[in-house]
Design a protein around this motif. Structure first.
Motif, PDB file in Angstrom:
ATOM      1  N   LEU A 148      -1.600  -3.315  -3.874  1.00 41.86           N
ATOM      2  CA  LEU A 148      -1.210  -3.854  -5.186  1.00 41.86           C
ATOM      3  C   LEU A 148       0.026  -4.729  -5.058  1.00 41.86           C
ATOM      4  CD1 LEU A 148      -1.426  -0.549  -7.290  1.00 41.86           C
ATOM      5  CD2 LEU A 148      -3.089  -2.412  -7.314  1.00 41.86           C
ATOM      6  N   PRO A 149       0.107  -5.789  -5.866  1.00 45.13           N
ATOM      7  CA  PRO A 149       1.397  -6.481  -6.003  1.00 45.13           C
ATOM      8  C   PRO A 149       2.364  -5.587  -6.774  1.00 45.13           C
ATOM      9  CG  PRO A 149      -0.235  -7.431  -7.485  1.00 45.13           C
ATOM     10  CD  PRO A 149      -0.969  -6.431  -6.645  1.00 45.13           C
ATOM     11  N   TYR A 150       3.654  -5.759  -6.518  1.00 46.62           N
ATOM     12  CA  TYR A 150       4.657  -4.888  -7.150  1.00 46.62           C
ATOM     13  C   TYR A 150       5.435  -5.667  -8.204  1.00 46.62           C
ATOM     14  CZ  TYR A 150       8.481  -1.569  -7.685  1.00 46.62           C
ATOM     15  OH  TYR A 150       9.382  -0.675  -8.204  1.00 46.62           O
ATOM     16  N   ILE A 200       0.839  -1.202   0.000  1.00 49.58           N
ATOM     17  CA  ILE A 200       0.000   0.000   0.000  1.00 49.58           C
ATOM     18  C   ILE A 200       0.875   1.253   0.000  1.00 49.58           C
ATOM     19  CG2 ILE A 200      -1.820   1.271   1.199  1.00 49.58           C
ATOM     20  CD1 ILE A 200      -2.726  -1.323   2.440  1.00 49.58           C
ATOM     21  N   TYR A 201       1.822   1.326   0.948  1.00 49.13           N
ATOM     22  CA  TYR A 201       2.668   2.504   1.112  1.00 49.13           C
ATOM     23  C   TYR A 201       4.133   2.130   0.906  1.00 49.13           C
ATOM     24  CZ  TYR A 201      -1.514   4.023   3.661  1.00 49.13           C
ATOM     25  OH  TYR A 201      -2.794   4.319   4.025  1.00 49.13           O
ATOM     26  N   SER A 202       4.888   3.094   0.438  1.00 52.76           N
ATOM     27  CA  SER A 202       6.333   2.955   0.310  1.00 52.76           C
ATOM     28  C   SER A 202       6.975   4.131   1.035  1.00 52.76           C
ATOM     29  CB  SER A 202       6.751   2.947  -1.164  1.00 52.76           C
ATOM     30  OG  SER A 202       8.147   2.812  -1.278  1.00 52.76           O
ATOM     31  N   LEU A 203       7.730   3.835   2.091  1.00 50.15           N
ATOM     32  CA  LEU A 203       8.296   4.864   2.966  1.00 50.15           C
ATOM     33  C   LEU A 203       9.782   4.998   2.690  1.00 50.15           C
ATOM     34  CD1 LEU A 203       6.495   3.816   6.267  1.00 50.15           C
ATOM     35  CD2 LEU A 203       5.615   5.087   4.312  1.00 50.15           C
ATOM     36  N   ASP A 204      10.242   6.225   2.495  1.00 51.98           N
ATOM     37  CA  ASP A 204      11.597   6.432   1.987  1.00 51.98           C
ATOM     38  C   ASP A 204      12.474   7.312   2.860  1.00 51.98           C
ATOM     39  OD1 ASP A 204      10.195   8.720   1.584  1.00 51.98           O
ATOM     40  OD2 ASP A 204      10.493   8.844  -0.570  1.00 51.98           O
ATOM     41  N   THR A 205      11.939   7.998   3.858  1.00 51.93           N
ATOM     42  CA  THR A 205      12.744   8.896   4.684  1.00 51.93           C
ATOM     43  C   THR A 205      12.893   8.329   6.086  1.00 51.93           C
ATOM     44  OG1 THR A 205      10.813  10.182   5.387  1.00 51.93           O
ATOM     45  CG2 THR A 205      11.950  10.893   3.380  1.00 51.93           C
ATOM     46  N   PRO A 214       3.820   4.129 -15.414  1.00 52.52           N
ATOM     47  CA  PRO A 214       5.246   4.385 -15.667  1.00 52.52           C
ATOM     48  C   PRO A 214       6.085   3.129 -15.461  1.00 52.52           C
ATOM     49  CG  PRO A 214       4.297   6.126 -14.331  1.00 52.52           C
ATOM     50  CD  PRO A 214       3.253   5.072 -14.435  1.00 52.52           C
ATOM     51  N   GLU A 215       7.215   3.086 -16.128  1.00 54.73           N
ATOM     52  CA  GLU A 215       8.102   1.929 -16.059  1.00 54.73           C
ATOM     53  C   GLU A 215       8.668   1.773 -14.640  1.00 54.73           C
ATOM     54  OE1 GLU A 215       9.820  -1.308 -18.185  1.00 54.73           O
ATOM     55  OE2 GLU A 215       8.259   0.153 -18.674  1.00 54.73           O
ATOM     56  N   ARG A 229      -4.091   7.577  -9.635  1.00 50.81           N
ATOM     57  CA  ARG A 229      -2.848   7.924 -10.318  1.00 50.81           C
ATOM     58  C   ARG A 229      -1.669   7.194  -9.689  1.00 50.81           C
ATOM     59  NH1 ARG A 229      -3.492  14.424 -11.573  1.00 50.81           N
ATOM     60  NH2 ARG A 229      -5.738  14.396 -11.944  1.00 50.81           N
ATOM     61  N   ALA A 230      -0.639   7.010 -10.472  1.00 51.28           N
ATOM     62  CA  ALA A 230       0.549   6.299 -10.015  1.00 51.28           C
ATOM     63  C   ALA A 230       1.678   7.283  -9.753  1.00 51.28           C
ATOM     64  CB  ALA A 230       0.986   5.263 -11.050  1.00 51.28           C
ATOM     65  N   ASP A 231       2.359   7.119  -8.614  1.00 52.87           N
ATOM     66  CA  ASP A 231       3.563   7.881  -8.326  1.00 52.87           C
ATOM     67  C   ASP A 231       4.701   7.301  -9.153  1.00 52.87           C
ATOM     68  OD1 ASP A 231       5.227   9.726  -6.678  1.00 52.87           O
ATOM     69  OD2 ASP A 231       6.113   7.835  -6.038  1.00 52.87           O
ATOM     70  N   VAL A 232       5.435   8.138  -9.871  1.00 52.96           N
ATOM     71  CA  VAL A 232       6.452   7.673 -10.810  1.00 52.96           C
ATOM     72  C   VAL A 232       7.582   6.945 -10.079  1.00 52.96           C
ATOM     73  CG1 VAL A 232       8.146   8.402 -12.535  1.00 52.96           C
ATOM     74  CG2 VAL A 232       5.900   9.497 -12.436  1.00 52.96           C
ATOM     75  N   ASP A 233       7.993   7.441  -8.919  1.00 55.30           N
ATOM     76  CA  ASP A 233       9.126   6.858  -8.212  1.00 55.30           C
ATOM     77  C   ASP A 233       8.808   5.512  -7.583  1.00 55.30           C
ATOM     78  OD1 ASP A 233      10.770   8.909  -8.870  1.00 55.30           O
ATOM     79  OD2 ASP A 233      10.449  10.037  -7.021  1.00 55.30           O
ATOM     80  N   THR A 234       7.643   5.411  -6.945  1.00 52.79           N
ATOM     81  CA  THR A 234       7.344   4.227  -6.140  1.00 52.79           C
ATOM     82  C   THR A 234       6.266   3.341  -6.729  1.00 52.79           C
ATOM     83  OG1 THR A 234       5.666   5.422  -4.866  1.00 52.79           O
ATOM     84  CG2 THR A 234       7.945   5.530  -4.069  1.00 52.79           C
ATOM     85  N   LEU A 235       5.505   3.834  -7.716  1.00 50.39           N
ATOM     86  CA  LEU A 235       4.375   3.122  -8.313  1.00 50.39           C
ATOM     87  C   LEU A 235       3.269   2.861  -7.297  1.00 50.39           C
ATOM     88  CD1 LEU A 235       6.058   0.613 -10.805  1.00 50.39           C
ATOM     89  CD2 LEU A 235       5.209   2.921 -11.194  1.00 50.39           C
ATOM     90  N   MET A 236       3.225   3.626  -6.208  1.00 49.39           N
ATOM     91  CA  MET A 236       2.028   3.620  -5.373  1.00 49.39           C
ATOM     92  C   MET A 236       0.889   4.235  -6.190  1.00 49.39           C
ATOM     93  SD  MET A 236       3.275   4.791  -1.570  1.00 49.39           S
ATOM     94  CE  MET A 236       3.929   6.358  -2.141  1.00 49.39           C
ATOM     95  N   VAL A 237      -0.298   3.689  -6.071  1.00 56.15           N
ATOM     96  CA  VAL A 237      -1.444   4.192  -6.804  1.00 56.15           C
ATOM     97  C   VAL A 237      -2.410   4.804  -5.792  1.00 56.15           C
ATOM     98  CG1 VAL A 237      -3.395   3.599  -8.279  1.00 56.15           C
ATOM     99  CG2 VAL A 237      -1.156   2.541  -8.658  1.00 56.15           C
ATOM    100  N   PHE A 238      -2.780   6.059  -5.995  1.00 55.12           N
ATOM    101  CA  PHE A 238      -3.533   6.804  -4.997  1.00 55.12           C
ATOM    102  C   PHE A 238      -4.557   7.690  -5.691  1.00 55.12           C
ATOM    103  CE2 PHE A 238       0.094   9.223  -6.336  1.00 55.12           C
ATOM    104  CZ  PHE A 238      -0.401  10.509  -6.510  1.00 55.12           C
ATOM    105  N   SER A 239      -5.428   8.270  -4.870  1.00 54.06           N
ATOM    106  CA  SER A 239      -6.437   9.195  -5.373  1.00 54.06           C
ATOM    107  C   SER A 239      -6.620  10.322  -4.374  1.00 54.06           C
ATOM    108  CB  SER A 239      -7.778   8.485  -5.589  1.00 54.06           C
ATOM    109  OG  SER A 239      -8.772   9.414  -5.997  1.00 54.06           O
ATOM    110  N   THR A 240      -6.890  11.520  -4.890  1.00 51.19           N
ATOM    111  CA  THR A 240      -7.221  12.653  -4.025  1.00 51.19           C
ATOM    112  C   THR A 240      -8.724  12.832  -3.889  1.00 51.19           C
ATOM    113  OG1 THR A 240      -7.191  14.186  -5.881  1.00 51.19           O
ATOM    114  CG2 THR A 240      -5.111  13.843  -4.691  1.00 51.19           C
TER     115      THR A 240
END
Length: 813
Positions: free
Chosen positions: A359-361, A297-302, A327-328, A373-384
């Motif tokens: 989602l599976p990765y 669901i989430y990808s944490l990077d910091t 995105p690739e 929408r998909a985040d380009v860096d992490t491919l998390m898919v989210f909506s506002t």
């Protein structure tokens, strides 16, 4: 005694803010009983005139007796008198409640121990408030312990405090301040009112003491105004990010609303889900190869030294799921074997406030309803805009299946890796760096180092899986790695990711669910499958998950170590040769056959440099600012609109002719101007009211004692009206006097032309700025709005005149 009761009311009103932390209402009623016990003890102390230091002791004894009666009555003498056995029982319940608090995430279940902790905590706050306010006479300082109750939900929960509960708490504190002020001022005489009703003025001075009703009225008005400002200003200010003070490991960042994403703390309820008394279904899925998969669901990077957090995802309009392939995947090359899998996922309707898709990765294409929408860096898919509850969607993934030999042969080049995946705080304990170096001392490459780190947690390091552990400070990571070595997936994932960064391997932490359990033809994922795991980056393959959390009966039962991360056997047979191939069976066909590469792949730096998520394809920033400006302008023009509506209504009335006798005009009463008299024609009343508003808008307000004839004479002489304007003003004044005082007003012609002539004459005597203000921000309308507020406060004033019993010594009239 009044202060003691007000202190109890204020303490319990503030305790209402705790309701989001608990399930059910057991804590509420038990806490209410505890506060009542404290209030009774305070009244007894006041009655016996005990010293200030003795009152808290009496309250503590009363609280002890109350808790004994509620939680240990079977062990007490006569159900309420504490005994040795009852003390032991209370200690046991207290220890159980503390353990439950550490196990469960909010809202916690209504266990006996948790209920006792809540009641005891609220009682202690009530005792402190009573000591400060009623004994030490420092009512304002009593706000500090009350603030402690407010801080508990504010620091634990990601959601803002409920404004109705805040208003109740604020009213409790205001009532305490008013009671304290009344006690102080009551000895000095009669208070002076800011504004009083006629009924309040007529009240006689009580013989038993000074009249402090004016103080109560003024205090209420100040308190109401302060509470209203606090709520309104708080609603207008931007939301703050929630801060976790109680966990080590993985955390999240909270964002505001509007066009940014509402991101709850991703791991805030992970521990609570794992320890829920009963398993609840989160989602079900089925895929074409019938194999379980981790759902991220989430990808944490910091990492800030205490916990991992998430950089706000950015999704350009081109990366909407309904626009084709995503995105690739970053870093994925042509060497590893690719498995194309199609998965159908159904989210439970009970999931709340989830704006990210499990989602599976790595996902390659998604069919889902809504703006996702998909985040380009992490491919998390989210909506506002949309939430995942009850959603059913289909995802196609292109999963790399690297072999150990392929990972062994990869280069350690990280030129294309974002620096944030290697960033560590400057104050990281040196023992952690030494530990990472010693574990991977004989590793020949990044892959071997990653496997050795994983094996350190699962086998060599002596770690155990335990949900009852929890860190509290910056040293929690060091304690977990070097001393305790007991925790759950949160600590394992965060610790391996940190060690990987120490030795130079880019890493991040994923939050989601393990593969779940096969039931029939679908896989079921429950709350007990909540999980956290690290992902490590290898150039040419991309991000790969590892599993440092112990599995099996002593750990996370549904966790599994990937095939490529398994330790190699002593002797190997044929080495698998890296190839660039993909499965081609019909069952493995993606949603969009042949779409390996994303033709719309965006440059990562270009997307990140946009600085945020576009709210809509057709809504640029300048358009959004323009809409905001228009809305603000419309709000500012509300008084002008009200003035225009009132004037148009009056002008239509001015066309009526009046020739009826006075007794027939009684039915024509209106609510403005001279309409308070019983014989006023609508047209005359409209003309007089409009003239009155015009004068007020132009700064020429009519004096209260000034008659219509006197007003006309003064305006004509002061502003030197010409003959026509003077005649028009005299006609209006004469019509008003005839309707008000004549037995038969006779025939009165339309006053529209006369009023227009007078208004033009008045406008010519003032400056252009005054005329513009009269149109855009008319003072007459603002006067009416202010009057509405005063009448509302007068309604509260009337409550002060209600007497349930006659004051001592007061005789009947």
């Amino acid at each position: 005694m009044r202060l003691t009761i007000a202190s109890g009311v204020a303490a319990f009103a503030a305790a209402i803010l705790l309701y989001p932390l608990f399930q059910g209402g057991a804590w509420f009623w038990t806490s209410l009983g505890a506060v009542l016990a404290v209030v009774v003890a305070g009244l007894v102390s006041s009655r016996l005139s005990l010293p200030a230091w003795a009152a808290p002791a009496v309250a503590l004894v009363a609280t002890w007796v109350y808790l004994t009666a509620v939680f240990a009555s079977d062990e007490a003498w006569a159900l309420v008198v504490p005994t040795k056995e009852s003390v032991v029982e209370l200690a046991r319940v207290l220890a159980t409640g503390w353990a439950d608090i550490l196990r469960f995430a909010a809202p916690v279940p209504p266990t006996e121990g948790i209920t006792m902790l809540a009641a005891g905590g609220v009682a202690l706050i009530a005792i402190v408030v009573d000591l400060v306010a009623a004994r030490l006479r420092r009512a304002a300082l009593a706000g500090l312990p009350l603030l402690a109750l407010v801080m508990v939900p504010a620091t634990i929960l990601p959601d803002p405090i409920s404004w109705p509960a805040f208003i109740l708490a604020a009213l409790g504190f205001v009532s305490l301040l008013i009671a304290d002020g009344r006690e102080r001022i009551g000895h000095w005489g009669r208070a002076v009112l800011v504004r009083r009703t006629r009924a309040a003025t007529a009240q006689p001075l009580p013989t038993g003491g000074a009249d402090t009703s004016g103080l109560r009225l003024s205090g209420k008005r100040i308190g109401f105004a302060a509470i209203a400002l606090a709520v309104l200003v708080g609603a207008l200010l931007p939301a703050m990010e929630p801060v976790s003070f109680f966990t080590f490991g993985v955390g999240g960042t909270g964002k505001g609303r509007g066009n940014s994403i509402s991101i709850p703390n991703p791991i805030a309820n992970l521990k609570g889900q794992l320890e829920l008394p009963e398993r609840r279904i989160v989602l079900t899925y089925a895929n074409n190869d019938d194999k379980p998969r981790y759902l991220r669901i989430y990808s944490l990077d910091t990492f800030d030294g205490q916990q991992f957090g998430m950089t706000e995802p950015k999704g350009a309009p081109q990366n909407r799921t309904d626009n084709g392939p995503l995105p690739e995947p970053p870093g994925l090359g042509t060497r590893p074997k690719i498995n194309n899998v199609v998965t159908d996922i159904q989210i439970s309707d009970e999931i709340a406030k989830l704006q990210f898709l499990p989602l599976p990765y790595p996902p390659r294409q998604i069919r889902v309803d809504g703006d996702w929408r998909a985040d380009v860096d992490t491919l998390m898919v989210f909506s506002t805009r949309d939430e995942a509850a009850g959603l059913e969607y289909q995802v196609s993934t292109s999963e790399p299946a690297p072999t150990a030999d392929l990972l062994d042969s990869l280069s350690s080049d990280r030129a294309n890796t974002d620096a944030r995946y290697l960033r560590l705080p400057d104050n990281l304990p040196p023992e952690i760096a030494e530990l990472a170096t010693s574990i991977t001392a004989d590793a020949k490459n990044d892959y071997e180092a990653a496997v050795q780190l994983q094996q350190f947690f699962t086998k060599d390091g002596g770690f155990t899986y335990n949900l009852r552990t929890q860190g509290h400070s910056n040293s929690a990571l060091r304690d977990f790695l070097l001393r305790d070595r007991a925790g759950y997936c949160e600590q394992f994932a965060a610790s391996m990711a940190v060690l990987a960064r120490v030795i130079g391997i880019p890493s991040r932490v994923a939050i989601g669910y393990t593969g779940g359990t096969k039931i029939g033809d679908r896989w079921q994922v429950g709350t007990n499958d909540s999980h956290s795991w690290p992902e490590l980056y290898f150039e040419g393959v991309g991000w790969l998950p590892f599993e440092p959390t112990p599995a099996g009966s002593l750990g996370q039962g549904s966790a599994r170590v990937p095939d490529y991360a398994q330790p190699r056997p002593e002797t190997t047979g044929e080495s698998s040769t890296p190839t660039s191939q993909a499965t081609s069976s019909a069952a493995d066909e993606p949603l969009d056959p042949g779409a390996r590469r994303n033709p719309r792949a965006l440059d990562r730096e270009g997307v990140v440099s946009t600085g945020g998520l576009p709210p809509d394809d057709s809504m640029p920033l300048i358009g959004k600012i323009g809409i905001g400006g228009v809305v603000l302008l419309l709000i500012l023009l509300i008084p002008a609109g009200l003035r225009l509506i009132t004037r148009n209504r009056r002008v239509r009335t001015l066309g009526w002719k009046v020739s009826a006798p006075a007794d027939e005009l009684t039915a024509a009463m209106v609510s403005e101007g001279a309409g308070r008299h019983p014989a006023v024609a609508p047209s005359v009343a409209a003309a007089w009211a409009e003239l009155d508003d015009v004068l007020y808008d132009y700064g020429m307000a009519r004096e209260t004692s000034e008659t219509p004839r006197a007003l006309a004479r003064r305006l004509t002489q002061q502003y030197e009206f010409d003959a026509d304007s003077a005649a028009a003003l005299t006609a209006i004044a004469s019509a008003v006097e005839r309707v008000l005082f004549a037995r038969d007003p006779g025939r009165i012609g339309p006053l529209r032309k006369d009023l227009r002539k007078v208004r033009q004459a008045l406008a010519a005597t003032v400056s252009r700025g005054r005329r513009v203000r009269a149109v855009l921000l008319p003072p007459s309308t603002l006067r009416r709005l202010r009057g509405m507020g005063e009448r509302l406060l007068d309604g509260f004033d009337l409550l002060e005149n209600i007497r349930l019993r006659r004051a001592a010594g007061q005789k009947s009239p």
